[in-house]
Design a protein around this motif. Structure first.
Motif, short mmCIF file in Angstrom:
data_model
loop_
_atom_site.label_atom_id
_atom_site.label_comp_id
_atom_site.label_asym_id
_atom_site.label_seq_id
_atom_site.Cartn_x
_atom_site.Cartn_y
_atom_site.Cartn_z
N GLY A 19 0.81 -1.21 0.00
CA GLY A 19 0.00 0.00 0.00
C GLY A 19 0.84 1.26 0.00
N ILE A 20 1.93 1.24 0.78
CA ILE A 20 2.84 2.39 0.79
C ILE A 20 3.41 2.61 -0.60
CG2 ILE A 20 5.04 3.22 1.68
CD1 ILE A 20 4.39 1.77 4.30
N LEU A 21 3.79 1.52 -1.22
CA LEU A 21 4.39 1.63 -2.55
C LEU A 21 3.39 2.16 -3.57
CD1 LEU A 21 6.65 1.18 -4.54
CD2 LEU A 21 6.02 -1.23 -4.66
N THR A 22 2.17 1.60 -3.56
CA THR A 22 1.18 2.04 -4.55
C THR A 22 0.75 3.49 -4.32
OG1 THR A 22 -0.55 1.03 -3.17
CG2 THR A 22 0.32 -0.28 -4.99
N ARG A 23 0.65 3.88 -3.07
CA ARG A 23 0.31 5.29 -2.82
C ARG A 23 1.43 6.21 -3.30
NH1 ARG A 23 -1.85 3.01 1.88
NH2 ARG A 23 0.05 3.45 3.07
N SER A 24 2.66 5.78 -3.13
CA SER A 24 3.78 6.57 -3.63
C SER A 24 3.74 6.65 -5.15
CB SER A 24 5.10 5.95 -3.18
OG SER A 24 5.18 5.92 -1.77
N LEU A 25 3.37 5.55 -5.77
CA LEU A 25 3.27 5.55 -7.24
C LEU A 25 2.18 6.49 -7.71
CD1 LEU A 25 3.67 1.74 -7.86
CD2 LEU A 25 5.31 3.49 -8.49
N GLU A 26 1.06 6.49 -6.99
CA GLU A 26 -0.04 7.36 -7.37
C GLU A 26 0.31 8.83 -7.17
OE1 GLU A 26 -3.13 5.88 -4.97
OE2 GLU A 26 -3.53 4.13 -6.21
N ALA A 27 1.28 9.09 -6.28
CA ALA A 27 1.68 10.48 -6.03
C ALA A 27 2.40 11.07 -7.23
CB ALA A 27 2.58 10.56 -4.80
N GLY A 28 2.95 10.21 -8.09
CA GLY A 28 3.56 10.69 -9.33
C GLY A 28 4.96 11.22 -9.15
N ASP A 29 5.27 12.29 -9.87
CA ASP A 29 6.64 12.80 -9.93
C ASP A 29 7.12 13.37 -8.62
OD1 ASP A 29 6.68 12.08 -12.55
OD2 ASP A 29 6.10 14.08 -13.29
N SER A 30 6.20 13.66 -7.69
CA SER A 30 6.61 14.29 -6.43
C SER A 30 7.53 13.40 -5.62
CB SER A 30 5.37 14.66 -5.60
OG SER A 30 4.62 13.50 -5.31
N SER A 31 7.46 12.10 -5.85
CA SER A 31 8.33 11.20 -5.09
C SER A 31 9.04 10.25 -6.04
CB SER A 31 7.49 10.42 -4.07
OG SER A 31 6.44 9.74 -4.72
N ALA A 32 9.46 10.77 -7.18
CA ALA A 32 10.03 9.91 -8.22
C ALA A 32 11.28 9.18 -7.73
CB ALA A 32 10.36 10.75 -9.46
N GLN A 33 12.14 9.87 -7.01
CA GLN A 33 13.37 9.23 -6.54
C GLN A 33 13.07 8.09 -5.58
OE1 GLN A 33 16.09 11.94 -4.74
NE2 GLN A 33 17.67 10.41 -4.36
#
Length: 1815
Positions: free
Chosen positions: A1233-1247
């Motif tokens: 879930g943490i990973l998918t939410r980060s993915l949904e956040a887009g470029d803001s957490s690309a690194q």
């Protein structure tokens, strides 16, 4: 210096330009041009570029350039293609400058560019040529020109076909249209007039834009335009470009946004551009909804919303086009407009919102009202689209208003809020609309919850009070009928937007609870929540409030409503004189009455305790704590009593609210007893018990009105009402007469106790209760003495009570009698020395003991209260007798009984000094007198402490509970104070007990010891607790003796119905088996059990409070290792341990987040170190703890642990313990879930995303994930993987696509149901075929989420990724196992070929070669899937590779020994035809001859595939002529094939050629056909060969080649002879129809009377005429031979005979030769001989008569023929004798023939026939 050739040419051009420039008149200009223009134009062919450029580039004279361009336009089409393309760099460079100098000239240049694009063959994307194209065209140095050209190509895409007079278009101004149309030239876009085709030009322009000539930033807008074009050819290219251009552009670029807005809205003025078409507007809105900068364009954004909401009947402003407002396209556009509105509301700053939000809200309101408000007008339309738009408008209003509350909501009029409430109440358009209105109201709710000003709070409160009172059907003040209740929304607003102190808000809660069915059930629940301060505080916090504890401070007092105002709001006027006119009747339901009463009581108590500084903390159990304080805490009761005295003082302004509340409660109890739950009565009881007598005077006089409640069927109501009656009736103001009447009435009812049934039981129960409450309170008020009358009542009543206890079996009556004994004993009413006969003290105790042994807690308490009357004088006293009886009750295993015994013991030992009696004193302030106690308590505590050491489980448990009760209720007395250390030690010994009740009792006991003890006791207890928790000491575990029980019975069975339980059992077992180590092993198990059991007691009943109140902070500061362990224990599997550890954590850790951040690494190291520990509960706790620890933390915090966390998580997912596996899977879900939410956040957490994916994806594909043996891990890993792919954007996912695709293909088989393979192997058992199963599997694969994930991955690829994917995909195809994976791989190839053709095209040949090898898969479905993939790949492959594929299909078809491979070849060719039609048509000459041959395959599957292919690609049967030579070549090649199927197919193909060539075949075609046809006829007979023979006959009929070729004719003649012999030999078959079909065309052909030259055959053979005669004779003979009388019915035989004779007559009449006649006579004779057994019918006789007459012609024939005719007559005789007419006719004909016959031989034959006829 000599001039060069270049200089001379430049000088010449300059002079000519000068002469032209100096011309003054048109006439001179014409003369000059005639002279100099031709040589000037010749200089365009100069070898020097400077000369060529000077004529156009360097000449700034528009006129000259105009003429130059005119001539160039005329001549460019005459140039070779290569020469034309050489002009492209010249046209492109400087284009922007040209436009600035002359628009018309630039338009001409642009038109030339478009013409040249049709000749430009663009390289494949990604090729070196494509990458170099920009440089080759000169656009690298001229970036402005490139951008400008791309801009105009984009405008070209916007151009639509229409009349020339169309001056402007969507996105195009008049100037743009003139530029693109060359100022309105009709022929420019008219192909028939030499112009360009607009659609084709757009496609060419789009492809040019997609090439390497332009960069992504230049392509974006044109690609956007193309993607919205209705032409799919154009939109596909646009989508492909757009997908790659979007990442390269910034949607925050103001210039780009300005252009998007301008295109969307158009430009103002008559010359401006029109707004874009709706599809393009939708696309633009999609991008605007991704730009924060879009909010800066306030005017444009507002205009978009305004135009998107224009009603249908509105008219557009001047010079604006009317956008589409209806239909699906309009609904989609409006949906995007609302989405854009919501986006603006979310991302705009407050300052921006204040500028445009009010205007947008006004437009949205107008839009809704224009549809009809509050009821939608039918005239506007109430379709689904309009309903959805209406709902979205409401939602948008809510979002905008919530984002800009100051301008829209927080005005004193509350206009918008009122409008929304009115809409909710009266808008009846649809259910979905009401949900949207509620959502809008929920959105704006937050704007009112941040501390409202009085100017807003007051009108909001009034609005909500008004709304809560509305009912369905009411008419609002605005005049509209209410169709929907607003109660729920109103109470939610009240709870979230109004402060808790607001009295009207709480009144709204009560009215919501009072809901009588109007509205929704949750309104009542919401109302109950609103009366709970803890819930209210957690939901809404005003700026001045803080969460946490609130103990008696000013903030708390301000947070609660004022008691006086609250009671006035609930119950009406606050004037004591008007107390009778309360508003109690406004509350109609008992539930609401109880809620209002209880809330007023709670506020009163809170206010009283707050004033005294002892208010409890506001938490979830706040109400319970208030009740416990008033019931059990003497200090709290005393403070409340004082506060009530203050309220009930002489001042009416302070006494009024209490009187009003009491009056309201009294009215509920006295008038609504049956409907109430009893809570109001309990509140009345609490207030009456603590109120001063002066405040109860008015109610004491009305006490008799409580009789109805006393007799109520509600138990709680009876008990509370009876108690209140006892308090009020014993009041001095209650009259003596009323008292006597009441006692008499009660006495009469009680007297019938042994006869009562039904409702009478309730009345007796209430009467007993009221009597003992009254007598005991009278005794208390009157100083322990009663009048004689009352004493008589008491004696009679007491005797009845004892009788009931002794004899009654009615549980309710018995319970009341025991309670009466308890109360009378406690208040000292009973005199032990004068007990009524026949009862005695011993019998009373005996009766109570019997009831107590049965589990009656009331009897136990009665014993304790009875002991309060006993004197402490000797060991044999009544007191010791009762205490002994209580001790004997320890055998009971019910905890409730033991706690009751503990309470009874405390009463016996301390009487009214015991705190167990605190709440019982409700009259007066001093308790009744009782005998003194000095030794009882010390003796009792001593015995219980000793019993705590026993090993007897029941006594041990009872002792710890009794000790707990004594310390709790008597801990303040000296008898306990002196022995607190001993009590502490005793309790500590139970903390590790195996019984949870003992542990919890000990834990609670320690908390009481801590409260009652001094400083030394407290410090010692804290040290022991912390040391035990950290495992450094075993001080809390107690001592172990040989009888110490270490395990539960049955936990360790020995096999002989025994089990190991005690330490002694362990020792015995170890000695028996001779293994002393068993002792240590078992003790280790027992110790572990004890440790966990003791930890479960932490936090229970106040142990956490002990830790927090002592100086623990210093200890923890020095020992931070406690935090990791404590954090882990918070997630223990044991519920008690978990709850305890959470309590300790809350007590020790003030700021949880800070502590966790500080010790994060220590905690994580501890968890990872223990997650694979030996204890399952430790592993489980670690999983849950890690899941909690990482949530909400930035990745940087735990990035170094991520690899280890995933590894260990997957290991534990396969744990042997089910609960541990569940916890591990929960942890894995959290990580995912943490990973998918980060993915949904887009470029803001690309690194962070890249880091996480690099760690997670390898694990998911490892043996710890998808390759794990655990099914649960596999399923979770797959689910996680799919979520990752679904949530990732293309940029994030792209680096992982090659690996993902290959793995996902393999997973398609791995995750197929295992039962499929079994079913596949046993298909016959279940009545299905393997093909049906495979078809079902194929359907499942197409809808598989794995295939969807693969498609999502493919959408992310680019050229670079495709190169990496190539190897992985190739390996996946080669190594795929199982049908799903193989089919999935083929689907990947299909997707790449269709949706990603530009990227995939360079690799198409390679994969076509690779796929070709997969066609021979053993499974037909797989082979077909790969064949289909080959068809799609052929779209992109080169011609050479496709030819190789066709050659491969040739090889499969003709040279394979497996029939299945012919089907595969057909499938392959059919796929290419179906999916790559253009490529197939280009290579038709190579393919169709083979297809024609193969479509004649006798195998149905193979033949149908080739047949479909042929039919799909040819226009008719005559198409065979186009490919005849190739067909014959292919077919004849395989006529000698060793494989019969191929040989037969080729032969049939030859025959099919003959059949399809029509009725005439040219000699040239016939010469091609005949050798193959001849070859096909030769050889053995086989099924279907008749088709060859039929073709042979048709061939003979349709071509003159037969007659011109004696060899052919001779072969036909021999074939017909053979046919006759064949049918003659098969008498068992009727082959007449087939033979007729073959011979009839030959007969008619040979009977043709056309004169033909008799040609001698070469080498002395027969002549052509002879061959023809023999052919005719053989055909007639074969026909007659095929007539089989034995196999044909009479009618069929007659028909065949008649038809055959007709053909013979026809042939004879047209000049049949003697040769033909002789052969026919022979055949006729044989036929008649076979018919001898046939019966004569009328029809047959007529046929024979005709035949006999036809024989007359034989008289003119030669003698041999006449002789044969006589023989025929003789053979006909047996048949003719059966008919008289034919017999007579035949005799006459023979006689006539004899008369004419001259030959003796013929005469002899005729005579013989006549003799046979008549003899």
């Amino acid at each position: 210096m000599t001039e060069t050739q270049e200089q001379r040419e430049l000088s010449l051009v300059g002079k000519v330009e000068l002469r032209i420039a100096l011309v003054e008149t048109d006439t001179k200009l014409e003369t000059t041009l005639k002279t100099y223009l031709p040589p000037l134009l010749l200089k365009l062919a100069s070898e020097h570029i400077s000369v060529r450029n000077k004529q156009y580039k360097e000449n700034l004279n528009p006129l000259i350039r105009h003429f130059d361009l005119l001539y160039i336009q005329q001549g460019v089409d005459r140039l070779a293609i290569s020469d034309r393309l050489d002009l492209l760099p010249t046209l492109l460079t400087g284009f922007r400058t040209n436009y600035a100098e002359s628009t018309n000239n630039a338009a001409t240049v642009f038109n030339l560019l478009l013409r040249l694009l049709h000749s430009l063959d663009l390289p494949s994307r990604g090729d070196k040529e494509d990458l170099d194209l920009r440089s080759k065209l000169g656009l690298v140095e001229s970036k402005e020109d490139a951008a400008f050209v791309a801009l105009w190509l984009g405008k070209l895409i916007l151009l639509t076909a229409g009349p020339v007079e169309s001056k402007r278009g969507p996105g195009l101004s008049i100037e743009d249209v003139n530029f693109l149309c060359l100022s309105g030239k009709k022929e420019n876009w008219t192909p028939n007039a030499g112009g360009l085709n607009l659609i084709e030009t757009k496609v060419k322009a789009a492809k040019f834009l997609a090439s390497g000539a332009f960069v992504e930033e230049e392509r974006f807008l044109p690609a956007l335009f193309a993607s919205s074009d209705p032409n799919s050819r154009l939109s596909d290219i646009g989508d492909d470009i757009l997908k790659r251009a979007v990442p390269a552009i910034s949607l925050e670029d103001p210039d780009l946004l300005a252009r998007l807005f301008r295109i969307y809205l158009g430009t103002r003025g008559v010359d401006g551009s029109l707004p874009a078409r709706p599809p393009l507007q939708i696309k633009i809105l999609g991008f605007l909804c991704r730009s924060k900068q879009a909010a800066e364009f306030i005017v444009q954004s507002t205009q978009i919303v305004k135009e998107g909401l224009v009603p249908v009947e509105d008219h557009s402003p001047p010079n604006r086009n009317q956008p589409i407002k209806q239909g699906l396209e309009a609904s989609k556009l409006r949906d995007h407009v609302f989405a854009f509105t919501n986006w603006l509301a979310r991302i705009s700053s407050p300052a921006q919102l204040e500028l445009f939000a009010p205007g947008l809200v006004g437009q949205l309101r107008s839009y809704i009202e224009s549809q009809g408000w509050p009821k939608q007008s039918r005239a506007v339309g109430s379709g689904a689209g309009e309903q959805v738009s209406r709902s979205q408008a409401y939602e948008s209003i809510g979002l905008l208003a919530a984002a800009c509350p100051r301008m829209l909501l927080l005005d004193p009029d509350l206009d918008l809020l009122r409008w929304l409430f009115d809409s909710l109440a009266c808008d009846s358009s649809s259910r979905d609309t009401s949900f949207s209105i509620e959502q809008a109201l929920s959105s704006v709710m937050g704007a009112f919850g941040t501390g409202l000003s009085p100017e807003v709070e007051a009108p909001l409160t009034d609005l909500l009070v008004y709304q809560i009172g509305l009912r369905t059907g009411d008419v609002q003040g605005s005049g509209y009928e209410v169709v929907r209740s607003t109660r729920f929304v109103s109470v939610r607003f009240a709870n979230r937007c109004l402060p808790f102190r607001n009295n009207k808000a709480r009144w709204i809660n009560v009215l919501a609870i009072n809901d009588d069915g109007e509205g929704r059930n949750e309104a009542s629940d919401e109302g109950i929540k609103g009366l709970d301060p803890y819930w209210h505080e957690n939901l809404v916090l005003s700026p001045n409030q803080e969460s946490g504890s609130h103990r008696g401070d000013d903030t708390t007092s301000q947070r609660f409503p004022d008691f006086k105002a609250l009671v006035g709001q609930f119950y009406g006027p606050t004037n004591a004189q008007d107390a009778s006119s309360t508003n109690i009747r406004r509350i109609t339901s008992a539930k609401a009455n109880d809620a209002a009463s209880l809330f007023c009581r709670n506020v009163l108590i809170q206010q009283a305790l707050t004033a005294a500084g002892t208010a409890p903390q506001i938490d979830a159990d706040w109400e319970g704590k208030l009740g416990a304080l008033i019931k059990n805490d003497s200090d709290a009761r005393q403070k409340l009593r004082k506060y009530l005295v203050h309220l009930a003082g002489t001042d009416p302004n302070t006494g009024g609210p209490l009187q009003l509340l009491l009056q309201a409660l009294f009215s509920v109890v006295s008038e609504h007893a049956e409907g109430s739950t009893g809570r109001s009565a309990e509140c009345l009881l609490e207030l009456c018990a603590l109120s001063p007598d002066a405040g109860l005077s008015a109610f004491a006089r009305k006490a008799t009105s409580l009789r109805k409640a006393i007799y109520s069927t509600n138990y709680s109501m009876r008990v509370a009402a009876a108690n209140v009656f006892g308090i009020l009736a014993s009041h001095p103001d209650f009259s003596a007469s009323s008292l006597q009447i009441s006692l008499s009435e009660f006495q009469q009812k009680v007297a019938t106790w042994n006869q009562a049934v039904g409702v009478q039981v309730y009345q007796i129960h209430g009467s007993i209760l009221a009597t003992y409450f009254l007598i005991s309170r009278l005794f208390q008020r009157r100083t322990s003495s009663l009048s004689k009358d009352y004493e008589d009542y008491t004696e009679v009543f007491f005797k009845v009570v004892l009788d009931i206890i002794s004899d009654s079996r009615e549980a309710l009556v018995l319970e009341s009698a025991i309670s009466a004994l308890t109360e009378l004993a406690a208040y000292g009413v009973i005199k032990l020395e004068s007990l009524p006969k026949p009862h005695s003290f011993s019998t009373i105790v005996s009766d109570l003991k019997g009831k107590a042994n049965g589990g009656n807690e009331g009897a136990i308490l009665a014993l304790g209260n009875l002991a309060m009357l006993c004197v402490e004088n000797s060991e044999d006293s009544y007191l010791n007798q009762i205490i002994s009886v209580l001790y004997t009750l320890h055998e009971s295993r019910q905890p409730e009984i033991q706690f009751a015994i503990g309470s009874a013991l405390s009463s016996a030992a301390a009487g009214w000094a015991s705190e167990v009696s605190v709440g019982r004193l409700d009259v007066g302030e001093s308790p009744p007198p009782m005998p003194s106690r000095e030794k009882t308590l010390p003796n009792m505590i001593h015995k219980i402490l000793e019993d705590c050491k026993t090993t007897k489980p029941s006594l041990r448990q009872a002792s710890v509970i009794w000790l707990l009760c004594l310390v709790q209720y008597c801990g303040h007395l000296q008898g306990i104070q002196g022995r607190l250390r001993e009590c502490q030690a005793a309790f500590k010994g139970f903390l590790a007990d195996h019984d949870s009740l003992n542990r919890e009792s000990a834990a609670r006991g320690l908390s009481f010891v801590y409260e009652k003890g001094d400083k030394d006791v407290r410090h010692a207890l804290v040290r022991d607790l912390v040391a035990s928790f950290t495992g450094n000491t075993a001080g809390l575990a107690g001592n172990v003796s040989d009888q110490t029980q270490l395990f539960e019975p049955g936990a360790l069975p020995t096999g002989d119905n025994q089990s190991i339980t005690t330490y002694k059992d362990i020792m015995s077992l170890a000695a028996e088996v001779g293994d002393p180590s068993l002792v240590y092993r078992f003790m280790s198990m027992a110790s572990n059990n004890a440790i966990w059991s003791s930890r479960a007691t932490f936090g229970h009943f106040g142990l956490s409070k002990i830790l927090s109140d002592s100086s623990v902070d210093g200890y923890l500061a020095d020992n931070p290792k406690l935090y990791p362990a404590l954090f882990r224990y918070r997630f223990d599997a044991n519920t008690n341990v978990r709850a305890s550890m959470n309590e300790i954590w809350k007590a020790l850790v003030r700021d949880s987040s800070a502590v966790i951040d500080k010790f994060f690494d220590s905690i994580m190291d501890d968890l990872l170190g223990n997650i694979l520990g030996k204890e399952w509960r430790v592993r489980q706790a670690c999983c849950a703890a890690i899941a909690d620890l990482v949530q909400g933390k930035p990745l940087e915090k735990y990035e170094k642990y991520l690899n280890q966390i995933w590894t260990l998580t997957f290991k534990v997912c396969d744990d042997i313990k089910g609960s541990v596996r569940d916890a591990a899977q929960a942890l894995a879900r959290v990580l995912a879930g943490i990973l998918t939410r980060s993915l949904e956040a887009g470029d803001s957490s690309a690194q962070n995303i890249d880091t996480m994916l690099k760690i997670v994806l390898p694990f998911l594909f490892s043996p710890s994930g998808l390759e794990s043996s655990s099914k649960e891990i596999q399923v979770f890993s797959l689910s996680t993987l799919l979520d990752i792919i679904k949530s990732s954007n293309s940029k994030t996912l792209r680096p992982f696509v090659p690996n993902l695709v290959s793995h996902l293909i393999a997973l398609l088989s791995s995750f197929e149901n295992e039962g499929i393979n079994y079913l596949h192997l046993n298909a016959d058992k279940y009545g299905v075929t393997t093909q049906q199963i495979d078809d079902a599997r194929l359907t499942g694969i197409k809808s598989s989420p794995l295939l969807e994930a693969i498609e999502r991955c493919l959408d992310a690829i680019d050229e670079k990724t495709m190169l990496q994917l190539k190897d992985g995909l190739e390996n996946a195809i080669k190594t795929a196992v199982g049908l799903p994976s193989k089919v999935g791989a083929s689907r990947v190839l299909v997707s790449l070929s269709t949706r990603h053709n530009f990227i995939f095209k360079p690799h198409a040949d390679h994969f076509l070669r690779l796929t070709r090898k997969q066609l021979l898969d053993r499974n037909d479905t797989v082979a077909s899937a790969y064949a289909s993939a080959c068809g799609y790949l052929a779209r992109l492959a080169t011609d050479g590779e496709i030819i190789k594929v066709i050659a491969y299909s040739h090889e499969l078809y003709f040279n394979s020994s497996d029939d299945r491979q012919r089907v595969i070849a057909g499938d392959l060719v059919h796929a290419i035809s179906k999916h790559a039609t253009d490529r197939f048509n280009n290579l038709a000459t190579e393919i169709l001859p083979f297809v024609f041959v193969a479509k004649n395959d006798p195998d149905e599957r193979a033949g149908s595939l080739f047949k479909d292919t042929w039919n799909d690609n040819v226009g008719g049967s005559r198409a065979v002529l186009l490919y005849l030579k190739d067909i014959i070549h292919v077919a004849s090649k395989y006529l000698d094939s060793p494989r019969w199927s191929v040989k037969h197919t080729s032969a049939i193909a030859i025959a099919e050629c003959v059949n399809t060539l029509g009725i005439e075949i040219s000699d040239a075609d016939a010469s091609l056909l005949w050798p193959s046809l001849e070859k096909a006829i030769a050889g053995k007979t086989w099924e279907g060969k008749e088709r060859i023979l039929k073709a042979l006959v048709k061939f003979a009929k349709a071509t003159k080649f037969v007659t011109s070729n004696p060899k052919v004719e001779q072969q036909i003649q021999e074939a017909l002879a053979s046919l006759g012999d064949f049918v003659d030999s098969r008498e068992d078959y009727d082959m007449y129809p087939q033979v007729l079909e073959i011979t009839e065309p030959v007969i008619r052909s040979c009977s043709d009377e056309s004169s033909e030259m008799d040609v001698d055959a070469p080498a002395g053979g027969p002549s052509s005429k002879t061959i023809k005669e023999i052919t005719l004779a053989n055909a007639l003979s074969a026909l007659l031979q095929s007539v089989n009388p034995r196999r044909r019915e009479e009618k069929e035989l007659n028909s065949a005979l008649n038809r055959s004779l007709e053909l013979i007559n026809t042939a004879s009449a047209k000049g049949g030769s003697n040769l033909v006649q002789d052969i026919v006579y022979d055949a006729e004779g044989k036929l008649f001989s076979r018919m001898t057994d046939v019966g004569m019918s009328v029809e047959l006789e007529e046929i024979l008569e005709g035949y006999v007459r036809s024989l007359r012609a034989s008289r003119d024939q030669v003698e041999r023929s006449r002789l044969k005719a006589s023989e025929v007559m003789a053979s006909l005789v047996p048949l003719a004798r059966k008919g008289d007419r034919i017999r007579a006719l035949m005799g006459q004909e023979i006689t006539n023939a004899l008369d004419d016959e001259r030959s003796a031989g013929v005469q002899l034959g005729l005579k013989r026939a006549r003799k046979l006829l008549f003899d």
